[in-house]
Design a protein around this motif. Structure first.
Motif, PDB file in Angstrom:
ATOM      1  N   THR A   1       0.832  -1.200   0.000  1.00 14.58           N
ATOM      2  CA  THR A   1       0.000   0.000   0.000  1.00 14.58           C
ATOM      3  C   THR A   1       0.865   1.247   0.000  1.00 14.58           C
ATOM      4  OG1 THR A   1      -1.696  -1.190   1.222  1.00 14.58           O
ATOM      5  CG2 THR A   1      -1.849   1.208   1.204  1.00 14.58           C
ATOM      6  N   TYR A   2       1.894   1.271   0.858  1.00 15.58           N
ATOM      7  CA  TYR A   2       2.807   2.411   0.887  1.00 15.58           C
ATOM      8  C   TYR A   2       3.429   2.630  -0.488  1.00 15.58           C
ATOM      9  CZ  TYR A   2       2.742   1.764   5.992  1.00 15.58           C
ATOM     10  OH  TYR A   2       2.364   1.632   7.287  1.00 15.58           O
ATOM     11  N   PHE A   3       3.857   1.540  -1.121  1.00 18.54           N
ATOM     12  CA  PHE A   3       4.527   1.625  -2.408  1.00 18.54           C
ATOM     13  C   PHE A   3       3.569   2.109  -3.489  1.00 18.54           C
ATOM     14  CE2 PHE A   3       7.276   0.102  -5.872  1.00 18.54           C
ATOM     15  CZ  PHE A   3       8.477   0.591  -5.400  1.00 18.54           C
ATOM     16  N   ALA A   4       2.303   1.676  -3.435  1.00 16.64           N
ATOM     17  CA  ALA A   4       1.313   2.100  -4.425  1.00 16.64           C
ATOM     18  C   ALA A   4       1.007   3.590  -4.316  1.00 16.64           C
ATOM     19  CB  ALA A   4       0.032   1.288  -4.270  1.00 16.64           C
ATOM     20  N   ILE A   5       1.078   4.123  -3.125  1.00 14.72           N
ATOM     21  CA  ILE A   5       0.879   5.559  -2.921  1.00 14.72           C
ATOM     22  C   ILE A   5       2.159   6.315  -3.261  1.00 14.72           C
ATOM     23  CG2 ILE A   5       0.461   7.321  -1.152  1.00 14.72           C
ATOM     24  CD1 ILE A   5      -1.339   5.213   0.244  1.00 14.72           C
ATOM     25  N   PHE A   6       3.259   5.703  -2.961  1.00 14.58           N
ATOM     26  CA  PHE A   6       4.562   6.335  -3.061  1.00 14.58           C
ATOM     27  C   PHE A   6       5.008   6.591  -4.502  1.00 14.58           C
ATOM     28  CE2 PHE A   6       9.203   5.589  -3.214  1.00 14.58           C
ATOM     29  CZ  PHE A   6       9.607   6.687  -2.488  1.00 14.58           C
ATOM     30  N   VAL A   7       4.818   5.632  -5.402  1.00 16.68           N
ATOM     31  CA  VAL A   7       5.335   5.734  -6.769  1.00 16.68           C
ATOM     32  C   VAL A   7       4.709   6.908  -7.536  1.00 16.68           C
ATOM     33  CG1 VAL A   7       5.489   4.548  -8.995  1.00 16.68           C
ATOM     34  CG2 VAL A   7       6.108   3.356  -6.900  1.00 16.68           C
ATOM     35  N   PRO A   8       3.388   7.110  -7.516  1.00 14.74           N
ATOM     36  CA  PRO A   8       2.856   8.293  -8.204  1.00 14.74           C
ATOM     37  C   PRO A   8       3.382   9.610  -7.628  1.00 14.74           C
ATOM     38  CG  PRO A   8       1.096   6.746  -7.751  1.00 14.74           C
ATOM     39  CD  PRO A   8       2.313   6.246  -7.035  1.00 14.74           C
ATOM     40  N   LEU A   9       3.630   9.640  -6.319  1.00 15.17           N
ATOM     41  CA  LEU A   9       4.192  10.853  -5.727  1.00 15.17           C
ATOM     42  C   LEU A   9       5.639  11.068  -6.172  1.00 15.17           C
ATOM     43  CD1 LEU A   9       2.680  10.648  -2.138  1.00 15.17           C
ATOM     44  CD2 LEU A   9       2.032  12.196  -3.992  1.00 15.17           C
ATOM     45  N   LEU A  10       6.382   9.983  -6.377  1.00 20.96           N
ATOM     46  CA  LEU A  10       7.740  10.108  -6.926  1.00 20.96           C
ATOM     47  C   LEU A  10       7.699  10.715  -8.322  1.00 20.96           C
ATOM     48  CD1 LEU A  10       9.707   6.851  -6.039  1.00 20.96           C
ATOM     49  CD2 LEU A  10      10.112   9.154  -5.217  1.00 20.96           C
ATOM     50  N   VAL A  11       6.763  10.254  -9.143  1.00 16.75           N
ATOM     51  CA  VAL A  11       6.612  10.798 -10.493  1.00 16.75           C
ATOM     52  C   VAL A  11       6.259  12.282 -10.416  1.00 16.75           C
ATOM     53  CG1 VAL A  11       5.248  10.674 -12.607  1.00 16.75           C
ATOM     54  CG2 VAL A  11       6.038   8.578 -11.512  1.00 16.75           C
ATOM     55  N   LEU A  12       5.395  12.650  -9.489  1.00 13.80           N
ATOM     56  CA  LEU A  12       5.060  14.055  -9.285  1.00 13.80           C
ATOM     57  C   LEU A  12       6.297  14.872  -8.908  1.00 13.80           C
ATOM     58  CD1 LEU A  12       2.725  16.132  -9.120  1.00 13.80           C
ATOM     59  CD2 LEU A  12       2.587  15.585  -6.699  1.00 13.80           C
ATOM     60  N   GLY A  13       7.154  14.304  -8.052  1.00 15.28           N
ATOM     61  CA  GLY A  13       8.404  14.982  -7.692  1.00 15.28           C
ATOM     62  C   GLY A  13       9.316  15.170  -8.889  1.00 15.28           C
ATOM     63  N   LEU A  14       9.405  14.165  -9.751  1.00  8.44           N
ATOM     64  CA  LEU A  14      10.220  14.296 -10.959  1.00  8.44           C
ATOM     65  C   LEU A  14       9.680  15.379 -11.881  1.00  8.44           C
ATOM     66  CD1 LEU A  14      11.020  10.576 -11.823  1.00  8.44           C
ATOM     67  CD2 LEU A  14      12.651  12.345 -11.195  1.00  8.44           C
ATOM     68  N   ILE A  15       8.357  15.396 -12.074  1.00 13.46           N
ATOM     69  CA  ILE A  15       7.746  16.417 -12.932  1.00 13.46           C
ATOM     70  C   ILE A  15       7.931  17.805 -12.316  1.00 13.46           C
ATOM     71  CG2 ILE A  15       5.562  17.218 -13.937  1.00 13.46           C
ATOM     72  CD1 ILE A  15       6.392  14.716 -15.290  1.00 13.46           C
ATOM     73  N   ALA A  16       7.861  17.903 -11.000  1.00 12.72           N
ATOM     74  CA  ALA A  16       8.051  19.201 -10.328  1.00 12.72           C
ATOM     75  C   ALA A  16       9.440  19.762 -10.632  1.00 12.72           C
ATOM     76  CB  ALA A  16       7.855  19.048  -8.825  1.00 12.72           C
TER      77      ALA A  16
ATOM     78  N   THR B   1      11.071   9.353   0.154  1.00  8.88           N
ATOM     79  CA  THR B   1      11.834   8.131   0.441  1.00  8.88           C
ATOM     80  C   THR B   1      12.070   8.002   1.944  1.00  8.88           C
ATOM     81  OG1 THR B   1      13.931   9.258   0.018  1.00  8.88           O
ATOM     82  CG2 THR B   1      12.982   8.015  -1.796  1.00  8.88           C
ATOM     83  N   LEU B   2      12.357   9.103   2.587  1.00 12.33           N
ATOM     84  CA  LEU B   2      12.540   9.082   4.040  1.00 12.33           C
ATOM     85  C   LEU B   2      11.244   8.641   4.722  1.00 12.33           C
ATOM     86  CD1 LEU B   2      14.711   9.763   6.163  1.00 12.33           C
ATOM     87  CD2 LEU B   2      13.723  12.049   6.285  1.00 12.33           C
ATOM     88  N   GLY B   3      10.118   9.159   4.252  1.00  9.71           N
ATOM     89  CA  GLY B   3       8.823   8.759   4.807  1.00  9.71           C
ATOM     90  C   GLY B   3       8.519   7.291   4.580  1.00  9.71           C
ATOM     91  N   TYR B   4       8.844   6.780   3.387  1.00  9.23           N
ATOM     92  CA  TYR B   4       8.614   5.366   3.106  1.00  9.23           C
ATOM     93  C   TYR B   4       9.439   4.493   4.047  1.00  9.23           C
ATOM     94  CZ  TYR B   4       8.410   0.872   0.769  1.00  9.23           C
ATOM     95  OH  TYR B   4       8.238  -0.449   0.500  1.00  9.23           O
ATOM     96  N   PHE B   5      10.710   4.837   4.201  1.00 15.29           N
ATOM     97  CA  PHE B   5      11.560   4.050   5.097  1.00 15.29           C
ATOM     98  C   PHE B   5      11.089   4.162   6.539  1.00 15.29           C
ATOM     99  CE2 PHE B   5      15.029   4.440   1.773  1.00 15.29           C
ATOM    100  CZ  PHE B   5      14.873   3.131   1.344  1.00 15.29           C
ATOM    101  N   ALA B   6      10.592   5.331   6.943  1.00 15.48           N
ATOM    102  CA  ALA B   6      10.078   5.495   8.303  1.00 15.48           C
ATOM    103  C   ALA B   6       8.825   4.638   8.512  1.00 15.48           C
ATOM    104  CB  ALA B   6       9.775   6.963   8.575  1.00 15.48           C
ATOM    105  N   LEU B   7       7.938   4.615   7.529  1.00 13.43           N
ATOM    106  CA  LEU B   7       6.725   3.805   7.649  1.00 13.43           C
ATOM    107  C   LEU B   7       7.027   2.310   7.663  1.00 13.43           C
ATOM    108  CD1 LEU B   7       4.257   5.727   5.315  1.00 13.43           C
ATOM    109  CD2 LEU B   7       4.143   5.534   7.806  1.00 13.43           C
ATOM    110  N   SER B   8       8.102   1.925   6.990  1.00 16.89           N
ATOM    111  CA  SER B   8       8.468   0.502   6.986  1.00 16.89           C
ATOM    112  C   SER B   8       9.427   0.158   8.118  1.00 16.89           C
ATOM    113  CB  SER B   8       9.066   0.112   5.632  1.00 16.89           C
ATOM    114  OG  SER B   8      10.273   0.793   5.409  1.00 16.89           O
ATOM    115  N   GLY B   9       9.675   1.097   9.019  1.00 15.00           N
ATOM    116  CA  GLY B   9      10.484   0.831  10.201  1.00 15.00           C
ATOM    117  C   GLY B   9      11.989   0.861   9.965  1.00 15.00           C
ATOM    118  N   PHE B  10      12.441   1.492   8.906  1.00 13.07           N
ATOM    119  CA  PHE B  10      13.872   1.593   8.569  1.00 13.07           C
ATOM    120  C   PHE B  10      14.541   0.223   8.505  1.00 13.07           C
ATOM    121  CE2 PHE B  10      12.972   5.847  10.201  1.00 13.07           C
ATOM    122  CZ  PHE B  10      13.517   6.628   9.209  1.00 13.07           C
ATOM    123  N   GLU B  11      13.769  -0.809   8.124  1.00 16.13           N
ATOM    124  CA  GLU B  11      14.320  -2.168   8.055  1.00 16.13           C
ATOM    125  C   GLU B  11      15.227  -2.360   6.852  1.00 16.13           C
ATOM    126  OE1 GLU B  11      10.947  -4.694   8.038  1.00 16.13           O
ATOM    127  OE2 GLU B  11      10.340  -4.169  10.073  1.00 16.13           O
TER     128      GLU B  11
END
Length: 168
Positions: free
Chosen positions: A6-21, A36-46
């Motif tokens: 779920t995190y990854f499905a939300i994350f990838v379109p936002l990455l594309v938005l960052g690239l376009i920005a 990326t920092l938020g993704y790693f934080a949500l996944s517990g920095f594992e």
């Protein structure tokens, strides 16, 4: 496992938005790093240690400093309006079609960015040639493209490190 998907499905379109920005002079590199920092934080920095995070931060900082320096040297910010957005979308789709078979996931991101940047640059240069010769500033447009490219390369490097640590 379901939460990470779920995190990854939300994350990838936002990455594309960052690239376009990045193309339009917005701080997309910072957005990509924070995502990326938020993704790693949500996944517990594992999946990541402090060294990759430090490298991603330094890449983000270098890209933004490079953009600032090019701005001092006369780089224009590429304009954001419906026609340039259309050129970015068309170029991004073309770039994605070209780069994805060659480089898979990172190729998709690189294709979207570099194709979108090429589309906007071509639009801006075409628009510039409609102006009087005394008002044209081709150097500023080219430097603007290099500036956006600098931020985009920083974003792509952060995305590459992210993908290596998530899938590696």
């Amino acid at each position: 496992m379901g939460g990470e998907t779920t995190y990854f499905a939300i994350f990838v379109p936002l990455l594309v938005l960052g690239l376009i920005a990045n193309i339009f002079g917005l701080p997309g590199t910072v957005l990509v790093f924070v995502l990326t920092l938020g993704y790693f934080a949500l996944s517990g920095f594992e999946e990541v240690g402090i060294l990759p995070l430090a490298i991603m931060f330094l890449l983000t900082l270098a890209a933004e400093i490079g953009d600032f320096w090019l701005g001092i040297k006369g780089a224009f910010r590429l304009r954001f309006h419906p026609r340039s957005l259309g050129a970015a979308i068309l170029g991004g789709m073309t770039g994605a079609l070209v780069f994805t078979p060659l480089f898979l996931g990172l190729g998709l991101m690189a294709g979207i960015f570099f194709g979108g940047l090429a589309g906007v640059l071509l639009y801006e240069l075409n628009d510039m040639y409609k102006m009087r010769p005394s008002l044209r500033n081709i150097r500023g447009i080219i430097l603007g493209g290099v500036s956006a490219g600098t931020r985009g390369l920083g974003s792509l490097a952060v995305i590459f490190i992210f993908l290596v640590h998530v899938y590696g």
